[in-house]
Design a protein around this motif. Structure first.
Motif, PDB file in Angstrom:
ATOM      1  N   ILE A 594      45.869 -19.105 186.423  1.00  0.00           N
ATOM      2  CA  ILE A 594      47.295 -19.370 186.190  1.00  0.00           C
ATOM      3  C   ILE A 594      48.097 -19.172 187.479  1.00  0.00           C
ATOM      4  O   ILE A 594      48.944 -20.005 187.840  1.00  0.00           O
ATOM      5  CB  ILE A 594      47.830 -18.462 185.052  1.00  0.00           C
ATOM      6  N   ARG A 595      47.810 -18.102 188.180  1.00  0.00           N
ATOM      7  CA  ARG A 595      48.572 -17.820 189.414  1.00  0.00           C
ATOM      8  C   ARG A 595      48.409 -18.950 190.429  1.00  0.00           C
ATOM      9  O   ARG A 595      49.394 -19.460 190.971  1.00  0.00           O
ATOM     10  CB  ARG A 595      48.081 -16.490 190.012  1.00  0.00           C
ATOM     11  N   CYS A 598      49.859 -22.442 189.220  1.00  0.00           N
ATOM     12  CA  CYS A 598      51.320 -22.495 189.310  1.00  0.00           C
ATOM     13  C   CYS A 598      51.800 -22.551 190.759  1.00  0.00           C
ATOM     14  O   CYS A 598      52.684 -23.337 191.090  1.00  0.00           O
ATOM     15  CB  CYS A 598      51.943 -21.292 188.599  1.00  0.00           C
ATOM     16  N   CYS A 605      51.027 -25.982 184.361  1.00  0.00           N
ATOM     17  CA  CYS A 605      51.069 -24.519 184.511  1.00  0.00           C
ATOM     18  C   CYS A 605      52.513 -24.050 184.678  1.00  0.00           C
ATOM     19  O   CYS A 605      52.962 -23.099 184.033  1.00  0.00           O
ATOM     20  CB  CYS A 605      50.235 -24.093 185.715  1.00  0.00           C
ATOM     21  N   GLN A 606      53.240 -24.731 185.534  1.00  0.00           N
ATOM     22  CA  GLN A 606      54.634 -24.322 185.788  1.00  0.00           C
ATOM     23  C   GLN A 606      55.487 -24.446 184.531  1.00  0.00           C
ATOM     24  O   GLN A 606      56.320 -23.595 184.236  1.00  0.00           O
ATOM     25  CB  GLN A 606      55.224 -25.154 186.937  1.00  0.00           C
ATOM     26  N   THR A 609      54.596 -21.410 182.179  1.00  0.00           N
ATOM     27  CA  THR A 609      55.134 -20.093 182.544  1.00  0.00           C
ATOM     28  C   THR A 609      56.655 -20.046 182.416  1.00  0.00           C
ATOM     29  O   THR A 609      57.211 -19.045 181.967  1.00  0.00           O
ATOM     30  CB  THR A 609      54.711 -19.687 183.974  1.00  0.00           C
ATOM     31  N   TRP A 612      57.518 -19.741 178.674  1.00  0.00           N
ATOM     32  CA  TRP A 612      57.286 -18.377 178.163  1.00  0.00           C
ATOM     33  C   TRP A 612      58.397 -17.423 178.624  1.00  0.00           C
ATOM     34  O   TRP A 612      58.887 -16.612 177.861  1.00  0.00           O
ATOM     35  CB  TRP A 612      55.932 -17.852 178.659  1.00  0.00           C
ATOM     36  N   ILE A 625      54.793 -12.654 176.071  1.00  0.00           N
ATOM     37  CA  ILE A 625      53.829 -12.968 177.138  1.00  0.00           C
ATOM     38  C   ILE A 625      52.724 -11.905 177.119  1.00  0.00           C
ATOM     39  O   ILE A 625      53.013 -10.707 177.089  1.00  0.00           O
ATOM     40  CB  ILE A 625      54.519 -12.966 178.521  1.00  0.00           C
ATOM     41  N   ARG A 630      51.242 -11.188 182.488  1.00  0.00           N
ATOM     42  CA  ARG A 630      52.647 -10.979 182.846  1.00  0.00           C
ATOM     43  C   ARG A 630      52.907 -11.050 184.348  1.00  0.00           C
ATOM     44  O   ARG A 630      53.861 -11.697 184.782  1.00  0.00           O
ATOM     45  CB  ARG A 630      53.149  -9.647 182.271  1.00  0.00           C
ATOM     46  N   VAL A 633      52.829 -14.682 185.347  1.00  0.00           N
ATOM     47  CA  VAL A 633      53.900 -15.464 184.697  1.00  0.00           C
ATOM     48  C   VAL A 633      55.264 -15.069 185.263  1.00  0.00           C
ATOM     49  O   VAL A 633      56.083 -15.939 185.598  1.00  0.00           O
ATOM     50  CB  VAL A 633      53.868 -15.262 183.163  1.00  0.00           C
ATOM     51  N   SER A 636      55.610 -16.546 188.773  1.00  0.00           N
ATOM     52  CA  SER A 636      55.790 -18.001 188.740  1.00  0.00           C
ATOM     53  C   SER A 636      57.199 -18.374 188.272  1.00  0.00           C
ATOM     54  O   SER A 636      57.858 -19.247 188.848  1.00  0.00           O
ATOM     55  CB  SER A 636      54.741 -18.606 187.798  1.00  0.00           C
TER      56      SER A 636
END
Length: 807
Positions: A594-595, A598, A605-606, A609, A612, A625, A630, A633, A636
């Protein structure tokens, strides 16, 4: 003698007297660098026993050293804890003493404290003689740095996990309680020595300089490291709690029962505890399959510098408190346990022999040699000969295997080629593990078995040895082909090792940068955490060097292409992000997916996040989340958001009741692309906004953002004098701050600024950051050279990968 020298720091004496011969005492003053209280006597002492009586006061300051003040708010009420951090040289700030680890004593403690508070120390309470006076049982014979004194209105759980009342009532101490029992049981059986004390207290403090401290019987922790909230804490927080508890409890025997003689051999305490902490945590959480890889890669990067240091230095080279503090680095904590592994089984006799006293490294080798002989273990050389080569010289070797000739050689990686090690080589050929450990003892030797023809050779299986491996080009090509064709044939630890070795060998100009980059191509089909983490760690350097140049976008495009399949893999196995993966390593790699997806611009992905985060902003009491995600997210969403997101994050940080949640928000606030940095950095000088213990990590988080890096460096330069003199040793981790703000330095202008910074503040000094500053200067010079030599090649390679299909 007509002098008495005793350690004392920041204490004001109202009475300095000798009950037997009052005329002896004339005057006393404290030397600021050595912290000696020098008591000039009226005449020479004759042989006999004397008693020195002093009355003194000290300030209960918020400087996180000695006996200090920690403040927090609970249900709208401001509360204060008096707590202590004596390690390594702060007992002398609490009372005059012989503050050296070799000088052990029994301590008799009585604390006078306010009504309604609880007093704690190393031993059990033997009684309260008044509402406000608690007396403790005498301690075991021990060093000053292990003493602990705490006064608070905390409450506790059984085995006694102490914390803020609200935190304990919310169940944040339960996990630590569940882990402590199994870990203590494991160590009692592992060392074959019962737990030496009558009680085990562990306490979580709002303000604490280190991560934790192994005071005998009363271990102190940062809240983030002891308290775990099942609702908001991540699996990474949980692992941190388990491994740090195991590390500190390992010290109850190794470090506290048996103690290093002097601070020139910090590894005797810390290296051992680092290694067995994984065994203890693994016993408490057997499904995790904990891995030590991060430690290895971290220590490799520091130990390759000229400004690294051996594990053991000469005693007389480590004298002043700042020199002592410098010894507590990644070398002392993480280097040694690569070698201890095979020798650990023989520790019991050693611990029994030196119980309640001190030792040096040679004592350990002697006892291991006796145990090796008693157990008929076959070693090619005596233990001291094998180990001293690793302990008395800094750095590590690179082993080069030429599979066309079978020639195997070693040399000091990056540095002086004249050193020799005794290296245990575990290896495989085309997927088949070779049975015998082969010892490389010379500079160069021919091992016919390693001639490979069309097979490939892989050495250092599962990275059990502390060395890098290089091969002839033909073997590298066969290994790369194997990774592309069927990567699982190569063990997962070695897939990570191949990437890490290749990148570092390239930085040392032993292989081409092109070859190093090619080791990442196979990641398109890799889903395991360890190889991915290894690649990301190494590509981090490329980002630091290149994210302010024209290489940045092609690199982003390549990384986006590489990480998209990983992102989709986790989307798939978590049923559209609704489940948590079973394995610990998958939970960690999901965060990487995810990191990276994004930050490299994967639109899906963007969108995920920001949605959320927006849902949380709309309903601040309902953060849906998942705790594992977290950090990624929040970061991002902050990067994509504007001022509203930042203000929301800041308000959540101010209201956070769980330390690990506050820590995640603190890092994420530095991910913004807005210019909130001036404000955020200024908060680090105001403990009401950012606690002193967190100031350094906020500054380095801002510096890790390519937009914030220059601002963080300017801030440190402007505020150095103030931070260094006002905050002092107990508050800021100056070494990590210098490393953090200079990590991107790669131009002659930046090198010049760094030299000016060194010159400008040489009078005030750099304290525990002195070594870090030398390493920053060395690293910056290396970065400038690397950029000149590699920038074009790297740009061409990334362009070639994104302009066409990767193969």
């Amino acid at each position: 003698t007509d002098l008495i020298l005793i350690h004392s720091n920041k204490l004001n004496y109202t009475t300095l007297d000798n009950k037997h011969i009052a005329r002896l005492i004339a005057s006393g003053n404290t030397h600021t660098h050595t912290h000696y209280l020098v008591i000039q006597l009226n005449g020479k002492l004759s042989r006999g026993r004397y008693q020195l009586y002093t009355e003194f006061t000290g300030e209960l300051a918020d400087d996180l050293a000695g006996l200090y003040r920690s403040e927090y708010e609970e249900e709208g009420v401001r509360k204060i804890v008096a707590t202590s951090q004596m390690h390594p040289t702060h007992a002398r700030k609490t009372f005059p003493c012989f503050d050296e680890p070799a000088m052990k004593a029994v301590f008799y403690i009585t604390l006078i404290h306010p009504i309604g508070t609880v007093a704690l120390s190393n031993g059990n309470e033997t009684g309260q003689f008044a509402v406000t006076q608690t007396k403790f049982e005498p301690t075991k014979k021990m060093s000053t740095y292990l003493l602990a004194i705490i006064v608070s209105d905390y409450t506790h759980l059984y085995i006694r996990i102490w914390g803020r009342r609200a935190a304990i009532e919310q169940g944040q101490g339960n996990y630590a309680l569940n882990v402590t029992g199994p870990v203590l049981d494991f160590f009692q059986s592992y060392y074959n020595i019962s737990y030496p004390l009558s009680k085990s207290d562990q306490i979580a403090l709002p303000d604490f300089y280190f991560g934790a401290m192994e005071n005998w019987g009363l271990v102190t922790y940062r809240e983030t490291n002891l308290l775990y909230d099942p609702v908001t804490s991540s699996i990474r927080n949980k692992e941190t709690t388990a491994t740090i508890i195991a590390h500190e409890l390992a010290h109850m025997w190794f470090g506290n029962l048996v103690t290093l003689r002097w601070w020139n051999e910090v590894w005797l305490n810390e290296g051992f505890a680092s290694y067995v902490s994984y065994l203890g945590a693994d016993h408490a959480e057997p499904t995790w399959n904990l891995i030590l890889l991060d430690d290895v890669h971290r220590v490799f990067s520091v130990d390759a510098l000229v400004s690294s240091h051996p594990l053991s230095s000469k005693e007389d080279s480590i004298i002043l408190p700042d020199q002592i503090s410098e010894q507590f680095d990644v070398i002392s904590y993480s280097k040694v346990h690569r070698h201890q592994k095979d020798l650990m089984y023989y520790m019991t006799g050693y611990l029994n022999h030196f119980a309640y006293s001190n030792m040096i490294g040679n004592d350990l080798w002697q006892h291991l040699e006796m145990a090796v002989e008693a157990n008929n273990v076959s070693l090619p050389h005596p233990v001291y000969d094998i180990m001293n080569r690793w302990v008395l010289q800094m750095g590590f070797p690179v082993v080069t295997i030429d599979t066309s000739t079978g020639k195997v050689s070693q040399k000091h990686f990056l540095l002086d080629p004249d050193y020799e090690w005794l290296i245990p080589v575990r290896w495989m050929k085309s997927g088949v593990v070779q049975r015998n450990i082969w010892w490389l003892m010379e500079k160069e030797v021919v091992n016919v078995d390693m001639k490979s023809g069309s097979s490939w050779v892989l050495a250092n299986i599962n990275v059990t040895g502390y060395y890098r491996v290089n091969y002839d080009l033909g073997n590298w090509e066969r290994l790369l082909s194997q990774l592309i064709a069927e990567h699982q044939v190569i063990p997962v630890m070695n897939r990570a090792q191949l990437v890490d070795d290749a990148f570092n060998l390239a930085r040392a100009q032993l292989v081409s940068t092109n070859l190093a980059l090619r080791t990442t191509s196979y990641l398109l089909v890799e889903t395991e955490y360890i190889p991915w983490q290894s690649a990301l760690n190494n590509l981090d350097y490329y980002y630091l060097m290149l994210d302010r140049t024209e290489v940045y976008q092609p690199m982003q495009d390549y990384m986006k292409k590489l990480v998209t399949p990983l992102f989709l893999h986790f989307k798939n196995i978590t049923s559209e992000w609704t489940h948590v993966p079973d394995r610990l390593t998958d939970q960690y790699n999901q965060v990487n997916a995810i990191r990276m997806a994004c930050t490299t611009g994967v639109t899906e992905c963007q969108k995920l996040t920001t949605t959320w985060f927006k849902q949380w902003m709309d309903r601040p009491q309902h953060n849906l989340i998942h705790p594992n995600l977290r950090s990624a997210v929040y970061c991002s969403a902050m990067a994509a958001g504007d001022e509203a997101e930042w203000e929301f994050g800041w308000s959540q940080l101010k209201n956070a009741t769980v330390a690990s949640e506050a820590s995640k928000l603190m890092s994420a606030l530095a991910c913004t692309s807005l210019l909130c940095f001036h404000r955020y950095l200024s908060y680090t000088l105001n403990p009401a906004m950012i606690r002193k213990q967190d100031a350094t990590s906020v500054i380095t988080s801002v510096a890790s953002n390519r937009v914030g890096q220059g601002l963080a460096w300017d801030f440190v330069r402007e505020q150095w004098e103030y931070m260094f003199t006002q905050y002092g040793v107990g508050s800021f981790s100056f070494a990590s701050m210098i490393s953090g703000v200079t990590a991107r330095f790669s131009t002659t202008a930046e090198l010049q600024q760094l030299k000016e910074f060194e010159r400008e503040h040489s009078a005030a000094g750099f304290g525990s950051a002195t070594l870090a500053l030398q390493q920053a200067l060395e690293r910056t010079t290396a970065n400038i050279n690397w950029l000149q030599q590699n920038k074009q090649e790297v740009l061409d390679w990334f362009n070639s990968q994104t302009g066409q299909e990767m193969h």
